[in-house]
Write a protein that holds these residues in place. Structure first.
Motif, PDB file in Angstrom:
ATOM      1  N   VAL A  60       1.037  -1.110  -0.116  1.00 29.96           N
ATOM      2  CA  VAL A  60      -0.074   0.001   0.008  1.00 29.96           C
ATOM      3  C   VAL A  60       0.982   1.286   0.096  1.00 29.96           C
ATOM      4  O   VAL A  60       0.687   2.463  -0.733  1.00 29.96           O
ATOM      5  CB  VAL A  60      -1.028  -0.135   1.189  1.00 29.96           C
ATOM      6  N   SER A  61       2.030   1.267   0.697  1.00 36.36           N
ATOM      7  CA  SER A  61       2.826   2.493   0.717  1.00 36.36           C
ATOM      8  C   SER A  61       3.643   2.745  -0.456  1.00 36.36           C
ATOM      9  O   SER A  61       3.489   3.802  -0.898  1.00 36.36           O
ATOM     10  CB  SER A  61       3.791   2.269   2.045  1.00 36.36           C
ATOM     11  N   ALA A 140      -3.192  -2.475  -4.680  1.00 36.14           N
ATOM     12  CA  ALA A 140      -3.289  -2.530  -3.444  1.00 36.14           C
ATOM     13  C   ALA A 140      -3.732  -1.092  -2.643  1.00 36.14           C
ATOM     14  O   ALA A 140      -4.359  -1.032  -1.710  1.00 36.14           O
ATOM     15  CB  ALA A 140      -1.872  -2.691  -2.515  1.00 36.14           C
ATOM     16  N   TYR A 141      -3.151  -0.093  -3.399  1.00 36.76           N
ATOM     17  CA  TYR A 141      -3.479   1.340  -2.655  1.00 36.76           C
ATOM     18  C   TYR A 141      -5.092   1.569  -3.122  1.00 36.76           C
ATOM     19  O   TYR A 141      -5.633   2.358  -2.230  1.00 36.76           O
ATOM     20  CB  TYR A 141      -2.670   2.375  -3.230  1.00 36.76           C
ATOM     21  N   LEU A 142      -5.472   1.127  -4.128  1.00 38.29           N
ATOM     22  CA  LEU A 142      -6.723   1.500  -4.425  1.00 38.29           C
ATOM     23  C   LEU A 142      -7.648   0.669  -3.704  1.00 38.29           C
ATOM     24  O   LEU A 142      -8.843   0.985  -3.395  1.00 38.29           O
ATOM     25  CB  LEU A 142      -7.014   0.944  -6.004  1.00 38.29           C
ATOM     26  N   LEU A 143      -7.346  -0.545  -3.364  1.00 38.24           N
ATOM     27  CA  LEU A 143      -8.279  -1.331  -2.312  1.00 38.24           C
ATOM     28  C   LEU A 143      -8.126  -0.661  -0.886  1.00 38.24           C
ATOM     29  O   LEU A 143      -9.140  -0.681  -0.001  1.00 38.24           O
ATOM     30  CB  LEU A 143      -7.459  -2.781  -2.307  1.00 38.24           C
ATOM     31  N   TYR A 144      -6.696  -0.106  -0.674  1.00 33.33           N
ATOM     32  CA  TYR A 144      -6.893   0.545   0.448  1.00 33.33           C
ATOM     33  C   TYR A 144      -7.777   1.995   0.739  1.00 33.33           C
ATOM     34  O   TYR A 144      -8.414   2.110   1.754  1.00 33.33           O
ATOM     35  CB  TYR A 144      -5.348   0.969   0.850  1.00 33.33           C
ATOM     36  N   ASN A 146     -10.521   2.301  -0.560  1.00 37.53           N
ATOM     37  CA  ASN A 146     -11.852   1.701  -0.549  1.00 37.53           C
ATOM     38  C   ASN A 146     -12.148   0.950   0.804  1.00 37.53           C
ATOM     39  O   ASN A 146     -13.020   0.393   0.781  1.00 37.53           O
ATOM     40  CB  ASN A 146     -12.397   1.071  -1.842  1.00 37.53           C
ATOM     41  N   ASP A 147     -11.167   1.057   1.536  1.00 31.25           N
ATOM     42  CA  ASP A 147     -11.285   0.319   3.153  1.00 31.25           C
ATOM     43  C   ASP A 147     -11.327  -1.219   3.078  1.00 31.25           C
ATOM     44  O   ASP A 147     -12.001  -1.891   3.585  1.00 31.25           O
ATOM     45  CB  ASP A 147     -12.425   0.740   3.747  1.00 31.25           C
ATOM     46  N   PHE A 148     -10.724  -1.946   1.691  1.00 32.61           N
ATOM     47  CA  PHE A 148     -10.745  -3.365   1.749  1.00 32.61           C
ATOM     48  C   PHE A 148      -9.536  -3.943   2.469  1.00 32.61           C
ATOM     49  O   PHE A 148      -9.774  -5.019   2.682  1.00 32.61           O
ATOM     50  CB  PHE A 148     -10.798  -3.734   0.185  1.00 32.61           C
ATOM     51  N   VAL A 149      -8.704  -3.097   2.530  1.00 29.24           N
ATOM     52  CA  VAL A 149      -7.340  -3.621   3.352  1.00 29.24           C
ATOM     53  C   VAL A 149      -6.539  -2.743   4.146  1.00 29.24           C
ATOM     54  O   VAL A 149      -7.039  -1.438   3.984  1.00 29.24           O
ATOM     55  CB  VAL A 149      -6.083  -4.099   2.096  1.00 29.24           C
ATOM     56  N   GLY A 150      -5.989  -3.020   4.955  1.00 27.57           N
ATOM     57  CA  GLY A 150      -5.032  -2.129   5.815  1.00 27.57           C
ATOM     58  C   GLY A 150      -3.913  -1.274   5.322  1.00 27.57           C
ATOM     59  O   GLY A 150      -3.181  -1.676   4.131  1.00 27.57           O
ATOM     60  N   GLU A 151      -3.456  -0.377   5.920  1.00 30.70           N
ATOM     61  CA  GLU A 151      -2.103   0.373   5.512  1.00 30.70           C
ATOM     62  C   GLU A 151      -0.859  -0.300   5.409  1.00 30.70           C
ATOM     63  O   GLU A 151      -0.167  -0.249   4.739  1.00 30.70           O
ATOM     64  CB  GLU A 151      -2.080   1.426   6.295  1.00 30.70           C
TER      65      GLU A 151
END
Length: 211
Positions: A60-61, A140-144, A146-151
């Protein structure tokens, strides 16, 4: 959409066989069987169930840094969209509204579709410039967003297909009698085929049909 994904991958085998038909049928030696590298260069789509995903990973980062330089100018710092460019995040619960907001979080059915679209079409004006790891990071960031995965999440080929988006169940096969699904499911007819081809209609305005 899943049927569409299956059809997209169909031409790989079809064109491989088609290229060999003139030789097998004793006809003129026109064309050739494509090489494995040529097929690999063309066959880049990823199916809804993850088939076609390459090896790789992205956090995500790392995706946030890429998004800032490659995507935010059009899609906004937090996926909210800029001007008439589409929003990528938010919109949950709006699909029944008069003006629904169709985003990854509210509308898209499959996480693998995010990877596929980013890989083949983004960034705008410079498509196909991202590596597999960069596409994993952006996904990963797009999923983040949208609150589907953590940071702290890292996306891989294995865990991507385990992510289920909330609107997936609203995408269904059109199984009505007159729909294409039933027609595509019938056995393929290979008998009493036409022996010649002739033009039966022509373009009335543009007159582009060749003689």
């Amino acid at each position: 959409m899943s049927r569409f994904r299956n059809l997209v991958r169909f031409p790989v085998a079809f064109f491989t066989i088609l290229a060999a038909i003139p030789v097998l049928a004793g006809g003129p030696p026109v064309g050739r069987v494509p090489t494995d590298s040529e097929i690999a260069a063309w066959n880049t789509d990823v199916r809804f169930d993850g088939q076609g995903l390459p090896l790789g990973q992205g956090s995500v980062s790392a995706g946030e840094a890429l998004y800032s330089t490659q995507c935010a100018s059009c899609h906004g710092d937090f996926g909210e969209g800029v001007g008439r460019w589409p929003a990528l995040a938010g919109g949950q619960g709006t699909l029944a509204d008069d003006r629904p907001q169709r985003t990854i979080g509210s509308y898209w059915p499959y996480a693998a579709t995010i990877w596929d679209y980013v890989n083949r079409a983004m960034p705008y004006g410079n498509a196909r410039s991202l590596s597999a790891n960069e596409v994993y990071s952006l996904t990963a960031y797009l999923l983040y967003l949208n609150d589907f995965v953590g940071e702290d999440f890292t996306l891989t080929r294995k865990n991507l297909v385990s992510i289920h988006l909330p609107n997936a169940e609203n995408f269904r096969f059109d199984d009505r009698k007159g729909a294409e699904l039933l027609q595509f499911s019938l056995p393929v007819c290979m008998t009493t085929c036409k022996t010649d081809v002739r033009i039966t209609k022509r373009a009335a305005t543009l007159n582009v049909t060749p003689d």
